[in-house]
Design an enzyme around this catalytic site. Structure first.
Site, PDB file in Angstrom:
ATOM      1  N   GLY A   1       1.896  -4.909   5.630  1.00  5.99           N
ATOM      2  CA  GLY A   1       3.485  -4.794   5.353  1.00  5.99           C
ATOM      3  C   GLY A   1       3.681  -3.616   4.909  1.00  5.99           C
ATOM      4  O   GLY A   1       2.891  -2.667   4.114  1.00  5.99           O
TER       5      GLY A   1
ATOM      6  N   ASP B   1      -5.189  -5.086   1.225  1.00  2.00           N
ATOM      7  CA  ASP B   1      -6.625  -5.526   1.440  1.00  2.00           C
ATOM      8  C   ASP B   1      -6.792  -5.762   2.793  1.00  2.00           C
ATOM      9  O   ASP B   1      -8.102  -5.619   3.170  1.00  2.00           O
ATOM     10  CB  ASP B   1      -6.876  -6.460   0.255  1.00  2.00           C
ATOM     11  CG  ASP B   1      -6.125  -7.806   0.441  1.00  2.00           C
ATOM     12  OD1 ASP B   1      -5.040  -7.417   1.330  1.00  2.00           O
ATOM     13  OD2 ASP B   1      -6.468  -8.813  -0.213  1.00  2.00           O
TER      14      ASP B   1
ATOM     15  N   THR C   1       0.713  -0.933  -0.684  1.00  2.00           N
ATOM     16  CA  THR C   1       1.418  -2.399  -0.694  1.00  2.00           C
ATOM     17  C   THR C   1       2.260  -2.569  -1.666  1.00  2.00           C
ATOM     18  O   THR C   1       1.841  -2.267  -3.062  1.00  2.00           O
ATOM     19  CB  THR C   1       0.141  -3.530  -0.401  1.00  2.00           C
ATOM     20  OG1 THR C   1       0.929  -4.760  -0.977  1.00  2.00           O
ATOM     21  CG2 THR C   1      -0.805  -3.485  -1.290  1.00  2.00           C
TER      22      THR C   1
ATOM     23  N   ASP D   1       2.455  -5.214  -3.394  1.00  2.00           N
ATOM     24  CA  ASP D   1       2.000  -6.295  -4.252  1.00  2.00           C
ATOM     25  C   ASP D   1       1.130  -5.789  -5.388  1.00  2.00           C
ATOM     26  O   ASP D   1       1.039  -6.759  -6.408  1.00  2.00           O
ATOM     27  CB  ASP D   1       1.087  -7.055  -3.331  1.00  2.00           C
ATOM     28  CG  ASP D   1       1.759  -7.893  -2.124  1.00  2.00           C
ATOM     29  OD1 ASP D   1       3.161  -8.211  -2.251  1.00  2.00           O
ATOM     30  OD2 ASP D   1       1.170  -8.220  -1.139  1.00  2.00           O
TER      31      ASP D   1
ATOM     32  N   ASP E   1      -2.122  -5.528  -5.677  1.00  2.00           N
ATOM     33  CA  ASP E   1      -3.092  -6.438  -5.819  1.00  2.00           C
ATOM     34  C   ASP E   1      -4.327  -5.905  -5.647  1.00  2.00           C
ATOM     35  O   ASP E   1      -5.324  -6.502  -5.174  1.00  2.00           O
ATOM     36  CB  ASP E   1      -2.879  -7.601  -4.999  1.00  2.00           C
ATOM     37  CG  ASP E   1      -2.731  -7.430  -3.585  1.00  2.00           C
ATOM     38  OD1 ASP E   1      -2.422  -6.151  -3.247  1.00  2.00           O
ATOM     39  OD2 ASP E   1      -2.402  -8.389  -2.714  1.00  2.00           O
TER      40      ASP E   1
ATOM     41  N   ARG F   1       2.684 -11.941  -2.568  1.00  2.00           N
ATOM     42  CA  ARG F   1       1.681 -12.851  -2.033  1.00  2.00           C
ATOM     43  C   ARG F   1       0.969 -13.724  -3.142  1.00  2.00           C
ATOM     44  O   ARG F   1       1.710 -14.482  -3.999  1.00  2.00           O
ATOM     45  CB  ARG F   1       0.714 -12.128  -1.332  1.00  2.00           C
ATOM     46  CG  ARG F   1       0.004 -12.899  -0.144  1.00  2.00           C
ATOM     47  CD  ARG F   1      -0.904 -11.871   0.639  1.00  2.00           C
ATOM     48  NE  ARG F   1      -0.175 -10.812   1.525  1.00  2.00           N
ATOM     49  CZ  ARG F   1       0.049 -10.999   2.771  1.00  2.00           C
ATOM     50  NH1 ARG F   1       0.141 -12.344   3.277  1.00  2.00           N
ATOM     51  NH2 ARG F   1       0.907 -10.139   3.395  1.00  2.00           N
TER      52      ARG F   1
HETATM   53  O1  F6P Z   1       1.910  -7.722   1.186  1.00  2.00           O
HETATM   54  C1  F6P Z   1       3.149  -7.548   1.097  1.00  2.00           C
HETATM   55  C2  F6P Z   1       4.313  -8.531   1.623  1.00  2.00           C
HETATM   56  O2  F6P Z   1       5.684  -8.157   1.218  1.00  2.00           O
HETATM   57  C3  F6P Z   1       4.058  -9.676   0.446  1.00  2.00           C
HETATM   58  O3  F6P Z   1       4.291  -9.502  -0.771  1.00  2.00           O
HETATM   59  C4  F6P Z   1       4.621 -11.075   1.264  1.00  2.00           C
HETATM   60  O4  F6P Z   1       3.980 -12.190   0.808  1.00  2.00           O
HETATM   61  C5  F6P Z   1       4.305 -10.513   2.605  1.00  2.00           C
HETATM   62  O5  F6P Z   1       4.007  -9.027   2.618  1.00  2.00           O
HETATM   63  C6  F6P Z   1       5.404 -10.906   3.570  1.00  2.00           C
HETATM   64  O6  F6P Z   1       4.936 -10.544   4.973  1.00  2.00           O
HETATM   65  P1  F6P Z   1       5.885 -10.168   6.071  1.00  2.00           P
HETATM   66  O7  F6P Z   1       6.727  -9.034   6.104  1.00  2.00           O
HETATM   67  O8  F6P Z   1       4.797 -10.552   7.178  1.00  2.00           O
HETATM   68  O9  F6P Z   1       6.750 -11.539   6.274  1.00  2.00           O
END
Ligand code: F6P
Length: 321
Positions: A13, A105, A127, A129, A131, A173
């Site tokens: 992401g 990760d 990221t 997140d 995390d 997430r």
């Molecule tokens: O890891 C970053 C994130 O934005 C998370 O917070 C979220 O769950 C996920 O990516 C969403 O992914 P995508 O952009 O593939 O829908």
């Protein structure tokens, strides 16, 4: 160590500040006489040789931009043994002696796989997140939290006008980090995160306590890792008869101009990543720990879990009584 060519990619992401990290990698590399190659769309570009030579001007005018100009992807092909072999072959063809991976990760797992097969890799945590262990913050987190805090302010206005409750679902997430930080900064009555079990009766009690002392709004920040926002809204309406709306902030949290904090941290981490490759190091993550840039084994990062700031959660609870 005498290396000549390094590559940089952004993966997973996107996160505001990734551009600042790439800029730092490119400019630090060129400053030190290296060729820097930009790999497009994360590991997908590495598998398919979608690679361009970077110059000082290819990273001009991007420090303030959200997203990633190198683009990103979650490559399924790279997850396979064959995909990784292809990537290694491309690295050899392009003479990439060290690879800098800006991502989360999942991206680091890919980097470790490459390292196990002989590549030199350095991870830069990017990221929203937050995390990733061994770094207090990840690139993009501060910007995302500020975006959520801004949204909470706007939602609070309309929530007060209508004397309602509003459940604001935020990303992260499996991590409640965005929810916890934004909930504390936004003065939410309740912060519901995957790390702590919640009790809907307590959430309702907090709403009623606020209303009984004249509060016009009730803000509940809910992490996506818990989910169930609409069902929760229905339950609140049934239990205490308070009109409750739901706002799912979604990808708005991933975009926008990075904060100064994210730009500075990304610049420092990107530059250090290049230095590590020049020092002959590999399979490390650069992190930001106790206000200092440091490096840690990438495998150690993947094996650990980020410590949950329980004292911050407890504080948020006290301050929102
Ligand atoms: O890891 C970053 C994130 O934005 C998370 O917070 C979220 O769950 C996920 O990516 C969403 O992914 P995508 O952009 O593939 O829908």
């Amino acid at each position: 160590m005498n290396i000549k060519t390094i590559g940089v990619l952004t993966s997973g992401g996107d996160a505001p500040g990734m551009n600042a990290a790439v800029r730092a990698v490119v400019r630090t590399g060129i400053f030190n006489g290296l060729n820097v190659l930009g790999i497009k769309k994360g590991y997908h570009g590495l598998v398919h040789g979608d690679i361009t030579e970077m110059s000082l001007s290819s990273v001009a005018d991007i420090i303030h931009r959200g997203g990633t100009t190198l683009q990103t992807a979650r490559s399924k092909e790279f997850m396979t043994e064959e995909g990784q072999r292809k990537a290694l072959n491309i690295m050899e063809v392009f003479g990439i002696e060290g690879l800098i991976v800006v991502g989360g990760d999942g991206s680091f797992k890919g980097a470790v796989e490459l390292a196990r097969k002989g590549a030199r890799v350095i991870g830069v945590p990017g990221t929203i997140d937050n995390d990733i262990p061994f770094t207090d913050y990840t690139i993009g987190f501060d910007t995302a939290v500020n975006t959520v805090v801004d949204a909470i302010g706007r939602i609070r206005d309309t929530t007060s006008s209508h004397n309602r409750a509003n459940i604001i679902e935020v990303m992260g997430r499996n991590s409640g980090c965005i929810a916890l930080h934004a909930g504390l900064a936004g003065g939410a009555e309740s912060i519901i995160i995957p790390e702590v079990r919640y009790d809907i009766d307590e959430v309702c009690k907090r709403i009623m306590q606020g209303r009984n002392r004249g509060k016009l709004h009730s803000i509940i920040v809910l992490a996506e890792g818990v989910g169930g926002a609409f069902e929760m809204a229905r339950t609140i309406e049934e239990k205490i008869n308070v009109e409750t709306r739901v706002t799912i902030l979604g990808h708005v949290q991933r975009g926008g101009s990075p904060t100064a904090f994210d730009r500075i941290m990304a610049s420092r981490l990107g530059a250090r990543a290049v230095e590590l490759l020049m020092e002959g190091q590999t399979t490390k993550m650069v992190g930001f720990y106790n206000n200092k840039v440091h490096e840690v084994d990438l495998e150690k990062v993947l094996a650990a879990k980020k410590k949950f700031p329980s004292e911050m959660y407890a504080l948020a609870k006290i301050l929102s009584i």
